[in-house]
Design an enzyme around this catalytic site. Structure first.
Site, PDB file in Angstrom:
ATOM      1  N   ASN A   9       0.872  -1.176   0.000  1.00  0.00           N
ATOM      2  CA  ASN A   9       0.000   0.000   0.000  1.00  0.00           C
ATOM      3  C   ASN A   9       0.908   1.224   0.000  1.00  0.00           C
ATOM      4  OD1 ASN A   9      -1.766   2.056   0.506  1.00  0.00           O
ATOM      5  ND2 ASN A   9      -2.363   1.365   2.559  1.00  0.00           N
ATOM      6  N   LYS A  11       0.151   4.234  -0.239  1.00  0.00           N
ATOM      7  CA  LYS A  11      -0.473   5.412   0.386  1.00  0.00           C
ATOM      8  C   LYS A  11      -0.249   6.646  -0.502  1.00  0.00           C
ATOM      9  CE  LYS A  11      -0.074   3.150   4.819  1.00  0.00           C
ATOM     10  NZ  LYS A  11       0.078   3.228   6.269  1.00  0.00           N
ATOM     11  N   HIS A  95      -9.399   1.277   4.918  1.00  0.00           N
ATOM     12  CA  HIS A  95      -8.116   1.347   5.619  1.00  0.00           C
ATOM     13  C   HIS A  95      -8.295   2.234   6.854  1.00  0.00           C
ATOM     14  CE1 HIS A  95      -3.971   2.421   6.521  1.00  0.00           C
ATOM     15  NE2 HIS A  95      -3.638   1.305   5.888  1.00  0.00           N
ATOM     16  N   SER A 213       3.804  -2.110  10.317  1.00  0.00           N
ATOM     17  CA  SER A 213       5.256  -2.210  10.484  1.00  0.00           C
ATOM     18  C   SER A 213       5.817  -3.584  10.125  1.00  0.00           C
ATOM     19  CB  SER A 213       5.660  -1.806  11.905  1.00  0.00           C
ATOM     20  OG  SER A 213       5.285  -0.463  12.161  1.00  0.00           O
ATOM     21  N   GLY A 234       2.991  -0.958   4.275  1.00  0.00           N
ATOM     22  CA  GLY A 234       3.127   0.447   3.916  1.00  0.00           C
ATOM     23  C   GLY A 234       4.586   0.792   3.653  1.00  0.00           C
TER      24      GLY A 234
HETATM   25  P1  13P Z   1       3.311   0.385   7.660  1.00  0.00           P
HETATM   26  O1  13P Z   1       3.796  -0.900   7.045  1.00  0.00           O
HETATM   27  O2  13P Z   1       4.028   1.588   7.166  1.00  0.00           O
HETATM   28  O3  13P Z   1       3.225   0.294   9.135  1.00  0.00           O
HETATM   29  O4  13P Z   1       1.793   0.592   7.135  1.00  0.00           O
HETATM   30  C1  13P Z   1       0.891  -0.439   7.265  1.00  0.00           C
HETATM   31  C2  13P Z   1      -0.334  -0.120   6.505  1.00  0.00           C
HETATM   32  O5  13P Z   1      -1.100   0.748   6.880  1.00  0.00           O
HETATM   33  C3  13P Z   1      -0.572  -0.839   5.251  1.00  0.00           C
HETATM   34  O6  13P Z   1      -1.858  -0.612   4.779  1.00  0.00           O
END
Ligand code: 13P
Length: 249
Positions: A9, A11, A95, A213, A234
């Site tokens: 993702n 983002k 999400h 994470s 993410g």
């Molecule tokens: P991180 O891997 O940066 O913690 O984000 C997780 C997330 O929200 C994936 O959708």
């Protein structure tokens, strides 16, 4: 029996040029990966660029959000059929950042899940509690409500298509991963809810990803848990080498 599913993702990151470089890097790095589904979810404006890069490869395209109406006076929204048209096969729904910053509710999540399915795409329905909710002993109630309400009114055949992503909000972008046991406990809870909702066969088929994470150095332990079927990633999905390391867990 459940094919693991690793999704990036991205983002609100990567313009088209950057997305092209990253997608090409991922495609090259995971081209020999077998027995795992790999999905990239760029911003809407980079979907076409990434679609071109992943065409004919073992990497699939996903979107980060969708609106439930197909057409009409809904300024700024994007429908499931438009996502299908551009080459998506997956769509992230509800999400926690959508729930937190953009007013997403269990009801809108359910409408979006249905709209995604109607277009023959696979929803990734995100669920998960905040730190305050966990500390107040409400984790189970919150996660149950996310799952139950998000999946209202779906047939067994529809349920089987859906991927659930358990993302504890306190673990997202914080570097604080849930321990494999903490994650497994919630995944087992979710699987028992799925059994209540759709029956044993459905629960055994549905995939549940963990997100929060996930990094190359913790993915293996997480993926070793019996009810963890993949990762929604993410930060570590923004570099081809770290994302590829996750795919090759
Ligand atoms: P991180 O891997 O940066 O913690 O984000 C997780 C997330 O929200 C994936 O959708």
């Amino acid at each position: 029996m459940r094919t693991p599913i690793i999704a990036g993702n991205w983002k609100l990151n990567k313009n088209r040029a950057e997305a092209e470089v990253l997608a090409k890097g991922v495609v090259e790095a995971v081209k020999d990966a077998k027995g795992v589904e790999v999905i990239l979810c760029p911003v809407f404006t980079a979907l076409e660029t990434v679609a071109r890069v992943v065409a004919g490869t073992n990497v699939k395209l996903g979107a980060q959000d969708v609106y439930w109406e197909e057409t009409g006076a809904f300024t700024g929204e994007v429908s499931g059929s438009l996502l299908k048209d551009i080459g998506c096969t997956y769509v992230i729904v509800a999400h926690s950042e959508r729930r937190q910053f953009f007013g997403e509710t269990n009801e809108t999540a359910n409408k979006k899940v249905k709209a995604v399915l109607k277009n023959g795409l696979t929803p990734i329905l995100c669920v998960g509690e905040t730190l305050a909710e966990r500390e107040a002993g409400k984790m189970e109630a919150v996660v149950s409500a996310h799952v139950r309400h998000g999946l209202v009114g779906l047939s067994v055949a529809e349920l089987e298509q859906i991927v659930i992503a358990y993302e504890p909000v306190w673990a997202i972008g914080t570097g604080k991963t849930a321990t494999p046991q903490q994650a497994q406990d919630v995944h087992a809870l979710i699987r028992s809810l799925l059994k209540e909702i759709g029956g044993e066969t459905v629960a055994a088929k549905m995939r549940i990803q963990y997100g929060g994470s996930v990094k190359p150095d913790n993915v293996k332990e997480l993926m070793a848990q019996p009810d963890i079927d993949g990762a929604l990633v993410g930060g570590a999905s923004l570099k081809a080498d770290s994302f590829a390391a996750l795919v090759k867990f």
